[in-house]
Design a protein around this motif. Structure first.
Motif, PDB file in Angstrom:
ATOM      1  N   SER A  82       0.828  -1.195   0.000  1.00  0.00           N
ATOM      2  CA  SER A  82       0.000   0.000   0.000  1.00  0.00           C
ATOM      3  C   SER A  82       0.873   1.259   0.000  1.00  0.00           C
ATOM      4  N   LYS A  83       2.003   1.208   0.693  1.00  0.00           N
ATOM      5  CA  LYS A  83       2.914   2.351   0.663  1.00  0.00           C
ATOM      6  C   LYS A  83       3.486   2.552  -0.730  1.00  0.00           C
ATOM      7  N   MET A  84       3.692   1.411  -1.447  1.00  0.00           N
ATOM      8  CA  MET A  84       4.244   1.511  -2.799  1.00  0.00           C
ATOM      9  C   MET A  84       3.177   1.950  -3.780  1.00  0.00           C
ATOM     10  N   GLY A  85       1.923   1.985  -3.318  1.00  0.00           N
ATOM     11  CA  GLY A  85       0.848   2.395  -4.205  1.00  0.00           C
ATOM     12  C   GLY A  85       0.410   1.302  -5.160  1.00  0.00           C
ATOM     13  N   LEU A  86       0.825   0.061  -4.904  1.00  0.00           N
ATOM     14  CA  LEU A  86       0.431  -1.027  -5.801  1.00  0.00           C
ATOM     15  C   LEU A  86      -0.968  -1.530  -5.475  1.00  0.00           C
TER      16      LEU A  86
ATOM     17  N   PHE B 103       9.155   2.437   6.997  1.00  0.00           N
ATOM     18  CA  PHE B 103       8.775   3.417   5.973  1.00  0.00           C
ATOM     19  C   PHE B 103       9.053   4.842   6.405  1.00  0.00           C
ATOM     20  N   TYR B 104       9.074   5.045   7.699  1.00  0.00           N
ATOM     21  CA  TYR B 104       9.526   6.349   8.181  1.00  0.00           C
ATOM     22  C   TYR B 104      10.958   6.570   7.684  1.00  0.00           C
ATOM     23  N   LEU B 105      11.776   5.519   7.818  1.00  0.00           N
ATOM     24  CA  LEU B 105      13.170   5.606   7.385  1.00  0.00           C
ATOM     25  C   LEU B 105      13.266   5.849   5.882  1.00  0.00           C
TER      26      LEU B 105
ATOM     27  N   SER C 179      17.214  13.896  10.075  1.00  0.00           N
ATOM     28  CA  SER C 179      17.045  13.092  11.269  1.00  0.00           C
ATOM     29  C   SER C 179      18.231  12.146  11.420  1.00  0.00           C
ATOM     30  N   VAL C 180      18.554  11.826  12.653  1.00  0.00           N
ATOM     31  CA  VAL C 180      19.685  10.941  12.900  1.00  0.00           C
ATOM     32  C   VAL C 180      19.393   9.553  12.340  1.00  0.00           C
TER      33      VAL C 180
END
Ligand code: HEM
Ligand code: HEM
Ligand code: FE2
Lengths: 111, 221, 486
Positions: A39-43, A95-97, B7-8
């Motif tokens: 879902s994050k990839m929009g697929l 996904f934050y990363l 951000s770190v």
């Protein structure tokens, strides 16, 4: 002192369940990660993502079941449940990363 | 770049350092555990045996004793039990003789590549039975193999079998002739007897029951 | 691949040397499969080659060829990426070439001795000259020492080139990882009469290779592949690489404990082994998600018609994606299955272990190393965009069907063994043979052989493809563009 039996006997007809449940832990685990990822990839549409949490719940249940089936000590069972909680946050952290790193290092090479 | 608030968590340096620290910590822990384990798995001495001091890996002279594998209430699984003295190939072996015999047996085990058919302590290949407790196997102790080989004692029967395995087949899947000499066979039997006295935390499980359970046949199918 | 000697468009000697390593690797891969087929046949027909070429010999060559071809392909991969990453030629290339020939000669002698001499008398001499009789690292001591020397030369090449050239994150990881990988081999080079001590250190080589250093190696290869094939952004890839190193070493090093449950080592390994090895699948999931996310993203860009975002080598990318999945499936799922001591006491040393061993080695290592070979061929022909041919697809389909079929058969066999031999009868000679002769086991062994033949067919397609894909028409029209771009 009561002797602590670390590895109680497992009856022959319990093995199939153990094998199946151990697999399900991982399959649901992947399912959870996969739905969030897709879902994050929009697929897949965003609204499908919440179903991922159902997988997470199933996974947590299976892991709990596994810990009971192999007669693990209450301590081990607690450790496993804490691990499940950590796993809940893993994809979100992930996904934050990705978002942050793309912001910082830019999109893929423009050539 | 410098104006952006970063951000770190996306800092490569941060992750590189973390990786180094985590790896370093794991290695240090492993080293520490290794020192402890090495202490516990070093072979005991002949004095330990005489004084009844339990060692996870007993001295080579354990071949001079009767060995059993029995359920231990306290530990909740089977453990080796070292009993009365008994003769091994008709004699009592001195500490030096036993050590030399065990060494020869272990060398032969490697030279003949046993581990590429059998498992030892559960590791190896799966084409032939596990040898961890072979010395205690009902097959050798219920008269079957002593009968087939025409020998009186377990050790003699084992040695005879090892020298000419394909002459004493029990199944279509046979052990091949590996050119094992008499001396090598005696040494191998010593190696196997010693291995059966190793404290394996209860592996193989329920082995002490297997003679009784075999009478009933398998219930699985 | 052999054809690439002639139409060689490499800029760097290092990369030519890489192809030599790949060639030997593929030959040994073939030998591995043939030996597996012999051993699998003997399970069904024990009189096949009995006392001529016994199971123990076939199996020894099977698993040794496996380890050696993978090491060859790993060295080849490093020589392939070394100039790309550092921007310069390998500094000691002459020495590197010499080392290749020395190593190959030594391997040939070792294999011939395995095949024709097989076993020796129970003495030190046998361990020095014929075989050491310790699973996976049977190579006799003289060869061990030779291997160490050759590896030192290889490592010198990598290290000196790294110091002289550009120091990328991928290279930094590799330089550190290879050091550990080579050093661990030393743990397998001594004799002791104490079988527990023997196995304690033996696992340092085997486990700390496949579940720590080799995994990190694969992480680095995947990182390189993503940059080369998809044009992924280096900083992001390298950030993830460090995270993977953290997770892999953090779980894998102490995960070693899952081999110390029953070999005479103390009980505390139950908890340590269970805890850390249960964490081992976590980095594998992360690697899986990472590769797929990048792939999907770039494919999205490509479909949107953005320039420079097409997959530059689709066979290699396919194998890298299969790697991400296979690693998770074989090592992660099949590993987790039997890694808790409560379960392992029953599964330890059954066909279940063999099921895991096959899927893990294939999924985690064979796949990505095959991918690297495709990257090598692409460079040898300076192809801008390499596409799959019919043979590529056949190889993928057959190899995967074969390995999965084999794994499922062995899992069923292992399950039966656990139930009958272990849980029900309690182990021992008779219990073992009762379990071996039940129909479930026999049928599973039959299917394993069939699936082995499927794999072998896939292998033939693979070799044929590697030989010819460089000249295939699918990407031929772009060759001139590629040459210009290089
Ligand atoms: C033609 C295909 C293959 C066949 C027929 C085959 C057959 C076999 C057989 C019969 C064994 C001995 C198992 C035992 O001791 O009971 C074995 C062991 C092994 N094979 Fe294969 N094999 C094949 C392909 C592969 C591949 C592709 C890999 C890895 C990439 C592999 C890796 C291994 C490993 C690691 C072992 C040792 C397993 C253990 O000790 O648990 N094999 N194989
Ligand atoms: C790519 C990575 C891996 C490879 C190539 C691999 C390969 C192998 C092989 C070949 C064996 C059999 C060794 C023998 O012959 O005795 C083995 C055993 C084992 N592996 Fe793995 N493995 C991998 C990852 C994992 C992971 C991630 C786990 C746990 C989560 C795991 C758990 C185990 C366990 C518990 C055993 C012992 C089996 C027994 O008791 O018989 N492995 N592995
Ligand atoms: Fe392991």
């Amino acid at each position: 002192m009561e002797p602590v039996i670390m590895l109680p006997q497992i009856a022959a007809d319990e093995f199939l369940r153990i094998f199946v449940v151990a697999t399900l832990v991982l399959v649901f685990g992947v399912g959870y990660a996969a739905l969030i990822t897709l879902s994050k990839m929009g697929l897949i549409p965003k609204r499908v993502a919440p179903f991922g949490y159902i997988f997470w719940i199933l996974q947590a249940y299976c892991l709990y079941d596994l810990s009971v089936l192999i007669h693990s000590s209450p301590f081990t069972a607690k450790v496993l449940m804490v691990a499940m909680l950590a796993y809940f946050f893993a994809p979100h952290l992930y996904f934050y990363l990705i978002e942050q790193s793309e912001k910082r290092y830019g999109e893929a090479e423009e050539s | 770049m410098s104006e952006k608030k970063v951000s770190v968590w996306t800092s490569i340096t941060f992750w590189r350092r973390s990786a180094a620290w985590v790896t370093g910590t794991a290695v240090v822990l492993l080293m520490w555990l290794t020192f402890n384990t090495i202490g516990q798995i070093s072979m005991g001495t002949d004095e330990d045996l005489q004084n009844g001091v339990k060692k996870r890996i007993p001295a080579p002279t354990v071949i001079n004793y009767k060995i059993d594998y029995a359920y231990d209430e306290k530990r909740g699984h089977e453990v080796p039990v070292i009993g009365e003295k008994e003769l091994f190939f008709g004699k009592e072996w001195s500490a030096d003789e036993a050590a030399e015999l065990l060494r020869h047996g272990k060398l032969t085990q490697q030279a003949k590549n046993c581990m590429n058919c059998h498992t030892l302590l559960g590791n190896g290949a799966y084409y032939a039975p596990d040898l961890t407790k072979a010395w205690l196997d009902p097959k050798w102790n219920d008269g079957t193999m002593t009968g087939i080989t025409g020998k009186d004692t377990v050790e003699e029967a084992m040695a005879e079998f090892l020298m000419h395995p394909s002459q004493f087949p029990t199944h279509a899947r046979m052990m091949p002739n590996l050119g094992i000499t008499k001396e090598e066979a005696i040494a191998l039997v010593a190696f196997l007897k010693h291995m059966s006295a190793i404290d394996t935390n209860g592996f193989p499980r329920n082995f002490s029951q297997s003679a009784k359970r075999l009478e009933g046949g398998t219930h699985a199918w | 691949m052999l054809g690439s000697i002639k139409s060689n468009k490499f800029q760097y000697e290092s990369q030519k040397l890489a192809m030599n390593y790949f060639r030997v690797a593929i030959v040994l891969f073939g030998a591995q499969l043939l030996m597996g087929l012999i051993a699998a046949t003997q399970f069904l027909y024990p009189s096949f080659l009995f006392e001529v070429y016994d199971f123990s010999v076939a199996r020894m060559v099977h698993i040794n060829a496996l380890v050696v071809w993978m090491l060859y392909a790993m060295i080849g991969s490093v020589y392939l990426l070394l100039p790309d990453e550092t921007g310069i030629e390998a500094v000691g290339i002459k020495l590197g070439k010499l080392a290749f020939w020395v190593l190959t000669a030594a391997v040939t002698v070792v294999v011939l001795v395995y095949i024709f001499i097989q076993v020796g008398p129970g003495s030190e001499a046998t361990i020095w000259l014929i075989n050491e009789g310790r699973e996976y690292i049977e190579a006799p001591r003289w060869a061990d020492i030779g291997i160490v020397v050759v590896v030192l030369i290889f490592y010198y090449n990598v290290f000196a080139t790294y110091m002289k050239g550009e120091k990328t994150g991928i290279m930094t990881v590799l330089v550190a990882d290879l050091f550990a990988l080579a050093g661990l081999y030393l743990c397998g080079m001594f004799f002791t009469s104490n079988i527990s001590m023997d196995q304690y250190w033996w696992w340092w080589v085997i486990h700390l290779w496949v579940e720590a250093t080799w995994e990190v190696f694969v992480g680095s290869l995947a990182a390189y592949g993503l940059i080369k094939i998809l044009g992924a952004k280096r900083e992001i890839v390298e950030m993830w690489l460090w995270i993977e190193v953290l997770m892999l070493f953090g779980s894998g090093i102490l995960g070693l404990g899952h081999h110390y449950f029953w070999i005479g080592t103390p009980e505390y390994w139950w908890e340590i082994g269970a805890l850390f090895s249960a964490l081992e699948p976590v980095p594998l999931v992360a690697m899986f998600v990472h590769v797929l996310y990048d792939w999907g993203k770039e494919q999205g860009h490509a479909e949107a018609g953005q320039a420079g975002h097409a997959v530059k080598n689709s066979p290699a990318m396919a194998w890298i994606a299969i790697n991400a999945f296979g690693n998770f499936l074989g090592a992660g799922i099949w590993g987790f299955f039997h890694t808790l001591p409560q379960v392992n006491i029953y599964t330890h040393g059954t066909q279940f272990t063999a099921a895991h061993g096959h899927l893990a080695f294939f999924g985690a290592y064979a796949t990505i190393l095959i991918g690297m070979m495709y990257l090598g061929v692409q460079r040898a022909y300076a192809i801008e965009r390499m596409r799959m041919t019919f043979k590529t697809k056949m190889a993928i389909a057959l190899l995967i069907t074969g390995i999965l079929g084999m794994t499922v058969s062995l899992t069923i066999a292992g399950y039966e063994q656990v139930l009958v031999e272990r849980a029900d009868l309690g182990g021992g000679w008779d219990a073992y043979f009762i379990a071996q002769n039940l129909p479930w086991m026999l049928q599973a062994m039959g299917w394993r052989l069939v699936m082995g033949l499927v794999m072998f067919t896939g292998f033939i397609f693979l070799v044929a493809d590697l030989f010819t894909i460089g000249k295939a028409k699918e990407h031929a029209e772009q060759e001139s563009v590629g040459a210009a771009a290089a």
